[in-house]
Motif scaffolding. Structure first.
Motif, PDB file in Angstrom:
ATOM      1  N   ALA A  37       2.541 118.008 -86.387  1.00  0.00           N
ATOM      2  CA  ALA A  37       3.309 119.216 -86.094  1.00  0.00           C
ATOM      3  C   ALA A  37       4.582 118.904 -85.329  1.00  0.00           C
ATOM      4  N   GLY A  38       4.558 117.819 -84.559  1.00  0.00           N
ATOM      5  CA  GLY A  38       5.755 117.458 -83.812  1.00  0.00           C
ATOM      6  C   GLY A  38       6.939 117.173 -84.705  1.00  0.00           C
ATOM      7  N   ALA A  39       6.669 116.598 -85.875  1.00  0.00           N
ATOM      8  CA  ALA A  39       7.756 116.298 -86.816  1.00  0.00           C
ATOM      9  C   ALA A  39       8.194 117.523 -87.593  1.00  0.00           C
ATOM     10  N   LEU A  40       7.430 118.596 -87.526  1.00  0.00           N
ATOM     11  CA  LEU A  40       7.749 119.799 -88.292  1.00  0.00           C
ATOM     12  C   LEU A  40       8.515 120.837 -87.484  1.00  0.00           C
ATOM     13  N   ARG A  41       8.628 120.620 -86.191  1.00  0.00           N
ATOM     14  CA  ARG A  41       9.231 121.643 -85.340  1.00  0.00           C
ATOM     15  C   ARG A  41      10.637 122.021 -85.786  1.00  0.00           C
TER      16      ARG A  41
END
Length: 700
Positions: free
Chosen positions: A181-185
């Motif tokens: 999810a960190g890369a999707l922010r």
């Protein structure tokens, strides 16, 4: 965030709308300084109170208590014939008075720890604390997917692993996705057009529960809180009928009643058949596949077209032309059969959970009904369509956002979130590295599957997370990776059922968890929850929930005789039985013998679904969606903008509370509703006996 100004908080009593009207130094807002998205603009306030407490003792206390209770109850009832799930709305309603109670009775004394001053009771119970409590339980309303693998091994394959093996399997599959999810922010949370429609229902619910000030334009209109309570009460009262007194209301197959003994009519119009013309006056049935008050109307139209094409055109054509000898089996069933229509006995082809090819040849090939087979084809097609759509329509935009997300113009919600420190990238990277390392150790040490399979499964999850996330963020629909993961490993490791379901879990659930956390982050974005607190709350609650899920399932397996069989009623494990059937189709027998051309396979055309562009299909709620998401939105916009999402939350809440009361007060005590036409003893609620002509004649 710690309390910083006692006088300010006492004065404004934490009401964010009033606070932001007067807070010195707040952003200058005007009517145009709002979200460009209509649905967001009418649901989410464009203000924030940065000093409102959320990282509090009572938030953690209530959040962890509800996490533990829900994890146990939902896992317990997951294995029962009648499944009960305590959802988001129930927790939101129960935790509200508890939060206010704690705010009244907990001492306000200040404490010091590591040089920081804090209080166990920083003031009135806030909406941000409430959202975090709900969020901690939201991702755990469904049981941990990997628990089914543990059950599968012990109950069906008679190969039990140590508890620590199952625990690591559960935790790694549940937590690894959070790291993604960190890369999707940058592309799925900050952009305004990534709406995540389901979060608007939740935002509307919390806003109504905490809204205390009526604006000038609201005078003369029913308050959101009053409206919510009335609809919730109405939903609670009404659900007693389809849920207990009059179950036939949930499946009015009125066309079938013309001639109930007509097999073809029953197959086409019965609720256990294709359901043509069946009317469902039950909110749980209406909202089961498509949330009709949440999903955009254009997406519902696509679903309707795809459903009609597949379920009402392709399936009848396949069945009545006897494609794949379909008439030897029911028109709609999740069971597996032999060529003559008799049940397929898995024990006859396996040795220690692994397929014996010669035994399979001697016993005969596996068969399924045409609907089941075509469903897989549509699943193949839907996933391919997702990737193609995103590449063609969003590819250039995604590349631009990925390169310059931080420099782009932001909407008001993104600008308001600047005040809160973002989660450092190394938090996500560390979590991901630790999860992958533990995944490899778990699968290699306890022989779940080879190391390369772990990496391949994670690669599939990562590859699809962005296109699937875009579809979900815009349409509220999430194409699943369960089919493609089963298919891939089924060809690479044929005959190995446990390896198949383990690969599916890592490839599918890691993707789901990544998007679940992203959705929660979007809710936090709308409700102005500090990202670091949201991250910690989600990870901690997920770990605790996974441990409780596994412990509960292990306890039931050890103490309930004949669990997951008809003799073990009520613990018949309906969902796990389906999971077992999938392990046989894709793992033990493997795609080559089902969808290929090996050992009597018939269903190879289904694989060509990868090359088509068909949407997923769903059965309920489209008529309701037409009323709310098209007619009311277009011709009664003022009502729709104020009450639409709140209506969905209220209907969910009423049904959930009523379902719990019915089960715990009546059904768990053995008090059943007297049998009558609307509640037949044989359980055939639609009064349409589903039959099919197999080798022995017509069977009802």
């Amino acid at each position: 965030m710690d309390r910083e100004d006692d006088a300010t908080f006492e004065k404004y009593d934490y009401d964010s709308e009033k606070y932001n009207d007067d807070l010195e130094g707040q952003l200058e807002l005007n009517e145009e300084d709002d979200s460009p998205i209509e649905e967001v603009r009418v649901t989410v306030p464009n203000t924030d109170d940065p000093l409102m407490p959320c990282n509090t003792f009572r938030m953690w206390f209530l959040g962890l208590i509800f996490t533990g209770i829900i994890s146990f109850v939902n896992q317990f009832f997951y294995l029962r014939h009648t499944q009960i799930s305590i959802g988001y709305s129930v927790v939101a309603l129960i935790s509200l008075p508890l939060g206010h109670f704690m705010a009244r009775v907990i001492p306000t004394r200040q404490f010091s720890l590591f040089g920081r001053s804090f209080s166990l009771n920083p003031g009135p119970f806030s909406i941000k604390e409430h959202v975090l409590i709900g969020t901690m339980t939201a991702c755990n309303t469904g049981t941990a997917y990997a628990v089914d693998i543990v059950i599968l091994q012990k109950v069906w394959y008679h190969s039990e692993k140590p508890f620590i093996a199952g625990l690591l399997l559960v935790l790694t599959t549940q937590v690894t996705g959070f790291a993604l999810a960190g890369a999707l922010r940058k592309v799925l949370i900050r952009p305004a057009h990534m709406i995540w429609p389901s979060t608007l229902v939740t935002a509307s619910l919390f806003r109504s529960l905490h809204h205390s000030i009526e604006r000038e334009e609201d005078h003369g209109r029913m308050s959101r809180m009053k409206y919510f309570l009335i609809i919730t009460l109405g939903s609670f009262i009404y659900y007693w009928f389809p849920g207990y007194i009059f179950p036939t209301l949930g499946m009015l197959s009125w066309i079938c009643w013309i001639d109930p003994e007509n097999v073809v009519l029953s197959q086409l119009t019965g609720s256990n058949g294709l359901g043509i013309g069946t009317i469902a006056l039950d909110w749980t049935a209406i909202a089961y596949y498509v949330q009709p008050l949440v999903t955009p109307w254009f997406a519902q139209v696509n679903i309707l077209v795809g459903f009609i094409l597949v379920a009402w055109v392709m399936v009848p054509w396949a069945y009545y032309t006897n494609l794949w000898n379909s008439k030897l089996y029911p028109i709609l069933s999740a069971e597996l059969y032999r060529e003559d229509g008799s049940p397929f006995d898995m024990e006859q082809i396996l040795t220690n959970g692994v397929l014996e090819p010669q035994k399979y040849i001697d016993y005969g090939p596996m068969r399924m009904d045409s609907f089941f087979a075509l469903t897989y084809g549509v699943g193949f097609a839907g996933l391919t369509a997702t990737v193609v759509h995103v590449v063609l329509y969003n590819g250039k935009e995604l590349i631009q956002r990925w390169r310059s997300a931080r420099q782009e113009n932001e909407d008001i919600h993104s600008r308001l979130m600047r005040v809160y420190p973002e989660v450092p990238d190394w938090w996500y990277l560390s979590l991901f590295a630790a999860s992958v390392a533990l995944s490899l150790v778990t699968c290699i040490v306890w022989d779940y599957m080879p190391w390369w399979a772990v990496l391949l499964a994670l690669a599939i999850a990562i590859f699809f997370v962005l296109p699937v996330g875009i579809v979900q963020a815009v349409t509220n629909q999430q194409p699943g990776l369960n089919i493609v993961t089963e298919y891939v490993i089924g060809y690479m490791l044929p005959g190995h059922a446990i390896a198949n379901v383990t690969f599916k879990t890592y490839g599918y659930i890691v993707n789901v968890q990544a998007l679940t956390f992203t959705s929660d982050l979007k809710l936090g974005h709308y409700m102005k929850i500090p990202p670091r607190i949201m991250f910690m709350a989600q990870v901690v609650s997920t770990v605790i929930a996974g441990i409780i899920n596994l412990a509960t399932a292990s306890w039931l397996i050890s103490t309930r005789p004949n669990i997951c069989t008809k003799e073990g009623f009520p613990f018949t494990c309906r969902s796990t039985n389906t999971f077992y059937s999938a392990s046989i189709i894709w793992g033990a027998v493997a795609p080559a013998r089902v969808f290929g051309n090996k050992d009597g396979a018939l269903y190879s055309p289904v694989q060509w679904g990868f090359l088509a562009a068909l949407p997923y299909f769903y059965t309920n709620g489209l008529f309701v969606g037409f009323i709310f998401m098209y007619l009311l939105r277009r011709f009664r916009y003022n009502w729709w903008s104020r009450y639409n999402y709140l209506t969905s939350a209220a209907l969910d809440s009423g049904v959930a509370i009523c379902g719990l009361v019915i089960f715990f007060v009546f059904q768990s005590s053995g008090i059943e509703m007297p049998y009558w036409w609307g509640n037949p003893q044989d359980g055939n609620y639609d009064h349409c006996p589903l039959g099919y002509a197999n080798a022995n004649g017509v069977v009802h």
